[in-house]
Design a protein around this motif. Structure first.
Motif, PDB file in Angstrom:
ATOM      1  N   ASP A 270     -21.081 -49.713 -51.280  1.00 24.85           N
ATOM      2  CA  ASP A 270     -22.020 -50.184 -52.294  1.00 24.85           C
ATOM      3  C   ASP A 270     -23.354 -49.443 -52.263  1.00 24.85           C
ATOM      4  O   ASP A 270     -23.937 -49.160 -53.311  1.00 24.85           O
ATOM      5  N   ASP A 271     -23.856 -49.171 -51.072  1.00 21.52           N
ATOM      6  CA  ASP A 271     -25.163 -48.510 -50.945  1.00 21.52           C
ATOM      7  C   ASP A 271     -25.086 -47.003 -51.121  1.00 21.52           C
ATOM      8  O   ASP A 271     -26.110 -46.317 -51.085  1.00 21.52           O
ATOM      9  N   ARG A 272     -23.855 -46.482 -51.327  1.00 21.77           N
ATOM     10  CA  ARG A 272     -23.670 -45.034 -51.429  1.00 21.77           C
ATOM     11  C   ARG A 272     -23.150 -44.594 -52.783  1.00 21.77           C
ATOM     12  O   ARG A 272     -23.160 -43.402 -53.096  1.00 21.77           O
ATOM     13  N   VAL A 273     -22.658 -45.527 -53.583  1.00 20.83           N
ATOM     14  CA  VAL A 273     -22.020 -45.158 -54.843  1.00 20.83           C
ATOM     15  C   VAL A 273     -23.059 -44.667 -55.847  1.00 20.83           C
ATOM     16  O   VAL A 273     -24.115 -45.281 -56.035  1.00 20.83           O
ATOM     17  N   MET A 274     -22.762 -43.552 -56.477  1.00 19.94           N
ATOM     18  CA  MET A 274     -23.647 -42.966 -57.482  1.00 19.94           C
ATOM     19  C   MET A 274     -23.255 -43.496 -58.861  1.00 19.94           C
ATOM     20  O   MET A 274     -22.686 -42.788 -59.710  1.00 19.94           O
ATOM     21  N   ALA A 275     -23.550 -44.766 -59.063  1.00 20.37           N
ATOM     22  CA  ALA A 275     -23.234 -45.457 -60.303  1.00 20.37           C
ATOM     23  C   ALA A 275     -24.070 -46.726 -60.344  1.00 20.37           C
ATOM     24  O   ALA A 275     -24.521 -47.214 -59.295  1.00 20.37           O
ATOM     25  N   PRO A 276     -24.274 -47.288 -61.513  1.00 15.17           N
ATOM     26  CA  PRO A 276     -25.032 -48.539 -61.590  1.00 15.17           C
ATOM     27  C   PRO A 276     -24.233 -49.690 -60.979  1.00 15.17           C
ATOM     28  O   PRO A 276     -23.001 -49.693 -61.034  1.00 15.17           O
ATOM     29  N   PRO A 277     -24.890 -50.689 -60.395  1.00 17.85           N
ATOM     30  CA  PRO A 277     -24.179 -51.861 -59.873  1.00 17.85           C
ATOM     31  C   PRO A 277     -23.399 -52.555 -60.991  1.00 17.85           C
ATOM     32  O   PRO A 277     -23.851 -52.610 -62.140  1.00 17.85           O
ATOM     33  N   LEU A 278     -22.242 -53.098 -60.636  1.00 23.56           N
ATOM     34  CA  LEU A 278     -21.402 -53.732 -61.649  1.00 23.56           C
ATOM     35  C   LEU A 278     -22.113 -54.871 -62.363  1.00 23.56           C
ATOM     36  O   LEU A 278     -21.885 -55.106 -63.554  1.00 23.56           O
ATOM     37  N   GLU A 279     -22.965 -55.579 -61.675  1.00 21.43           N
ATOM     38  CA  GLU A 279     -23.659 -56.709 -62.297  1.00 21.43           C
ATOM     39  C   GLU A 279     -24.525 -56.272 -63.479  1.00 21.43           C
ATOM     40  O   GLU A 279     -24.788 -57.054 -64.388  1.00 21.43           O
TER      41      GLU A 279
END
Length: 327
Positions: A270-279
């Motif tokens: 979660d802290d590494r993904v290069m994308a917006p949070p799903l929420e």
């Protein structure tokens, strides 16, 4: 020979013209490939290549005026069950692939073209993967200069032959719209590296543009499958997918994970993904294009999450999801 504007036609220009003529003679004129070859004075194999090129470049659009009653009922069932505002189900056609790309790409291409042609969305976020790539490749060419496309997740890989940027690149080619890449891998090496990258020119602007997207079109991955699942090469080691499954992960969306009930999981990625949070997807139009037998549990979990406002899938997958949901 000049074309009247001081330019000399190139061999490529001539081939493009012949491809268009071959497609017209074949699809509109009803000629066989052999008859097309004779008419154009080319070998049969070249006539075949011309017709195939016309299809690949979006010069050929085929419309079938038919009301698929079973598909309409499945669409209604899924919309009512999961509160969707949009659902399109493609009729099954013979396809030996685990993922029914022929069906999905035909319906997906139509959706992309309608979304790009309308004035409802000025910024459209786009995921990556085989299904989205096939949908974009099946699009016809249309100029939509008022729309911007932005990649909603990183996807830089070592293999440029499988570069997921092909999706956003092909969208730019098909629509002449401004398109923006996420020049980063799906996962940064560490949370600290992610924070550094987010401050970099290009990435920070892309993230801001993602925040402006009112429509996001993405794929859904199943955890651990070789057919449409998240690539093991993107995770932390060969056992990572198995570890995620043991923890309850069923579906992957934007590099983040959902359990069977559709709950967003907390994982080391979660802290590494290069994308917006799903929420952050809630409150926006979010349409998934996905299908295939291995995707059924993942799609059911994604629908249960309430993150989707729309779904494009194939008939067999839709029926399996409905049956699983009523079991």
């Amino acid at each position: 020979m000049s074309n009247g504007q001081g330019l000399t036609p190139t061999k490529s220009d001539g081939d493009a013209d012949l491809a268009a003529r071959a497609a017209w003679l074949h699809y509109v004129g009803g000629m066989t490939q052999a008859e097309v070859a004779k008419r154009l004075n080319v070998p049969n194999t070249r006539a075949h290549r011309y017709i195939a090129r016309a299809q690949n470049e979006g010069l050929v659009r085929i419309f079938v005026d038919v009301e698929a009653t079973d598909c309409v009922q499945l669409e209604t069932d899924l919309m009512n069950r999961y509160g969707l505002g949009y659902c399109r189900i493609g009729m099954d056609i013979p396809d030996n692939n685990p993922i029914p790309l022929k069906t999905l790409s035909a319906v997906g291409a139509n959706f992309f073209m309608q979304a790009a042609a309308g004035r409802k969305h000025q910024v459209i976020g786009v995921g990556n993967g085989r299904t989205l790539a096939a949908s974009v490749n099946a699009m016809g060419r249309q100029a939509t200069p008022d729309v911007k496309f932005v990649s909603v997740l990183g996807g830089l890989t070592r293999s440029f032959a499988a570069n997921p940027y092909d999706v956003i690149h092909r969208l730019a080619q098909k629509t002449s719209a401004a398109s923006f890449l996420m020049p980063a891998p799906l996962y940064a090496n560490s949370a600290q590296d992610k924070q550094v990258m987010l401050k970099q020119f290009g990435i920070s602007e892309t993230m801001e543009l993602i925040g402006e997207a009112t429509l996001i079109v993405l794929g859904v991955g199943d955890v651990g499958s070789g057919d449409g699942g998240i690539s093991v090469s993107l995770l932390d080691g060969s056992s990572a997918a198995a570890d995620l499954r043991k923890a309850g992960a069923v579906a992957e969306m934007l590099g983040q994970f959902l359990d069977a009930d559709g709950a967003i999981m907390t994982t080391p990625y979660d802290d590494r993904v290069m994308a917006p949070p799903l929420e952050t997807l809630r409150g926006r139009e979010v349409v998934a294009i996905a299908g295939g037998k291995t995707k059924v549990p993942a799609l059911r979990a994604t629908l249960a999450s309430g993150l989707l406002s729309g779904l494009i899938t194939d008939e067999a997958t839709a029926r399996a999801i409905v049956e699983l949901s009523t079991a």
